[in-house]
Write a protein that holds these residues in place. Sequence first.
Motif, PDB file in Angstrom:
ATOM      1  N   SER A 119       3.370   3.152  14.807  1.00 19.23           N
ATOM      2  CA  SER A 119       4.499   2.262  14.976  1.00 19.23           C
ATOM      3  C   SER A 119       4.680   1.267  13.978  1.00 19.23           C
ATOM      4  CB  SER A 119       4.437   1.681  16.431  1.00 19.23           C
ATOM      5  OG  SER A 119       3.432   0.809  16.471  1.00 19.23           O
ATOM      6  N   ASN A 120       3.380   0.624  13.474  1.00 15.59           N
ATOM      7  CA  ASN A 120       3.661  -0.313  12.354  1.00 15.59           C
ATOM      8  C   ASN A 120       4.133   0.274  11.209  1.00 15.59           C
ATOM      9  OD1 ASN A 120       3.065  -2.546  10.848  1.00 15.59           O
ATOM     10  ND2 ASN A 120       0.958  -2.715  11.126  1.00 15.59           N
ATOM     11  N   LEU A 121       3.794   1.601  10.732  1.00 15.38           N
ATOM     12  CA  LEU A 121       4.048   2.181   9.567  1.00 15.38           C
ATOM     13  C   LEU A 121       5.499   2.421   9.611  1.00 15.38           C
ATOM     14  CD1 LEU A 121       3.277   3.340   6.737  1.00 15.38           C
ATOM     15  CD2 LEU A 121       2.872   5.602   7.941  1.00 15.38           C
ATOM     16  N   PRO A 177       6.316  11.518  -4.035  1.00 21.12           N
ATOM     17  CA  PRO A 177       6.573  11.763  -2.592  1.00 21.12           C
ATOM     18  C   PRO A 177       5.414  12.077  -1.444  1.00 21.12           C
ATOM     19  CG  PRO A 177       8.138  12.694  -3.974  1.00 21.12           C
ATOM     20  CD  PRO A 177       6.922  12.533  -4.693  1.00 21.12           C
ATOM     21  N   MET A 178       5.523  11.556  -0.490  1.00 20.78           N
ATOM     22  CA  MET A 178       4.462  11.634   0.442  1.00 20.78           C
ATOM     23  C   MET A 178       5.238  11.823   1.904  1.00 20.78           C
ATOM     24  SD  MET A 178       1.092   9.432  -0.074  1.00 20.78           S
ATOM     25  CE  MET A 178       0.038  10.374   0.525  1.00 20.78           C
ATOM     26  N   PRO A 179       4.573  12.796   2.793  1.00 18.84           N
ATOM     27  CA  PRO A 179       5.067  12.841   3.960  1.00 18.84           C
ATOM     28  C   PRO A 179       4.576  11.792   4.913  1.00 18.84           C
ATOM     29  CG  PRO A 179       3.629  14.816   3.671  1.00 18.84           C
ATOM     30  CD  PRO A 179       3.914  14.113   2.455  1.00 18.84           C
ATOM     31  N   VAL A 180       5.116  11.329   6.123  1.00 19.87           N
ATOM     32  CA  VAL A 180       4.359  10.157   6.794  1.00 19.87           C
ATOM     33  C   VAL A 180       3.214  10.534   7.256  1.00 19.87           C
ATOM     34  CG1 VAL A 180       4.800   9.028   9.063  1.00 19.87           C
ATOM     35  CG2 VAL A 180       6.605   9.608   7.790  1.00 19.87           C
ATOM     36  N   ALA A 210      -2.691   8.629   7.129  1.00 20.23           N
ATOM     37  CA  ALA A 210      -3.882   9.288   6.833  1.00 20.23           C
ATOM     38  C   ALA A 210      -4.590   8.270   5.777  1.00 20.23           C
ATOM     39  CB  ALA A 210      -4.084  10.681   6.272  1.00 20.23           C
ATOM     40  N   GLU A 211      -3.836   7.756   4.879  1.00 26.06           N
ATOM     41  CA  GLU A 211      -4.352   6.734   3.947  1.00 26.06           C
ATOM     42  C   GLU A 211      -4.220   5.404   4.277  1.00 26.06           C
ATOM     43  OE1 GLU A 211      -5.466   7.407   0.731  1.00 26.06           O
ATOM     44  OE2 GLU A 211      -5.392   9.539   1.205  1.00 26.06           O
ATOM     45  N   ILE A 212      -3.270   5.117   5.263  1.00 23.72           N
ATOM     46  CA  ILE A 212      -3.322   3.478   5.505  1.00 23.72           C
ATOM     47  C   ILE A 212      -3.676   3.484   7.236  1.00 23.72           C
ATOM     48  CG2 ILE A 212      -1.828   1.634   5.798  1.00 23.72           C
ATOM     49  CD1 ILE A 212       0.412   3.001   3.741  1.00 23.72           C
ATOM     50  N   GLU A 213      -4.570   2.653   7.306  1.00 16.01           N
ATOM     51  CA  GLU A 213      -4.978   2.745   8.647  1.00 16.01           C
ATOM     52  C   GLU A 213      -4.458   1.621   9.583  1.00 16.01           C
ATOM     53  OE1 GLU A 213      -9.405   2.212   8.699  1.00 16.01           O
ATOM     54  OE2 GLU A 213      -9.634   4.021   7.226  1.00 16.01           O
ATOM     55  N   ARG A 267       0.889  -1.297  -0.001  1.00 19.22           N
ATOM     56  CA  ARG A 267       0.083  -0.028  -0.098  1.00 19.22           C
ATOM     57  C   ARG A 267       0.731   1.210   0.012  1.00 19.22           C
ATOM     58  NH1 ARG A 267      -3.326   2.599  -2.038  1.00 19.22           N
ATOM     59  NH2 ARG A 267      -4.810   4.065  -0.874  1.00 19.22           N
ATOM     60  N   VAL A 268       1.802   1.188   1.034  1.00 16.78           N
ATOM     61  CA  VAL A 268       2.747   2.454   0.805  1.00 16.78           C
ATOM     62  C   VAL A 268       3.598   2.576  -0.546  1.00 16.78           C
ATOM     63  CG1 VAL A 268       5.061   3.356   1.552  1.00 16.78           C
ATOM     64  CG2 VAL A 268       3.555   2.348   3.319  1.00 16.78           C
ATOM     65  N   LEU A 269       3.847   1.536  -1.162  1.00 17.07           N
ATOM     66  CA  LEU A 269       4.568   1.717  -2.530  1.00 17.07           C
ATOM     67  C   LEU A 269       3.563   2.135  -3.536  1.00 17.07           C
ATOM     68  CD1 LEU A 269       6.600  -1.516  -2.496  1.00 17.07           C
ATOM     69  CD2 LEU A 269       7.420   0.876  -2.186  1.00 17.07           C
TER      70      LEU A 269
END
Length: 115
Positions: free
Chosen positions: A47-49, A32-35, A40-43, A23-25
């Motif tokens: 800490s997991n992210l 590019p995206m800030p953390v 906000a996009e990945i629930e 999902r991150v990829l």
Amino acid sequence: MGVPLYEAKAEFFRMLGHPVRIRVLELLSQGPMPVRDLLAEIEVEASNLSQQLTVMRRSGIVTATRDGSTMVYALAGPDVSDLLQAARRILTELITGREELLAELRQATTAAQAR
């Protein structure tokens, strides 16, 4: 002697083998995206992210740059985006093939029951 290419490829695909990483990829394929935007996009828990981003950064598949107090992540190169698109095409073909097979099986079952 180095690691055989097939083993290196297997390790690469193992690194990709996590839903959060995929999902991150996918998100980073858009740019590019800030953390905070990734969160906000990945629930998932922060800490997991963070853990998944660390794995990808260590593998070299993503890069991280600091913008003030914010970490911004990006794909290390366009090939990752191409790989994700290829995976989407392959999955589409597999699913389509399964749907066609399922339709044939249903038709054969209906024909057998009609006899």
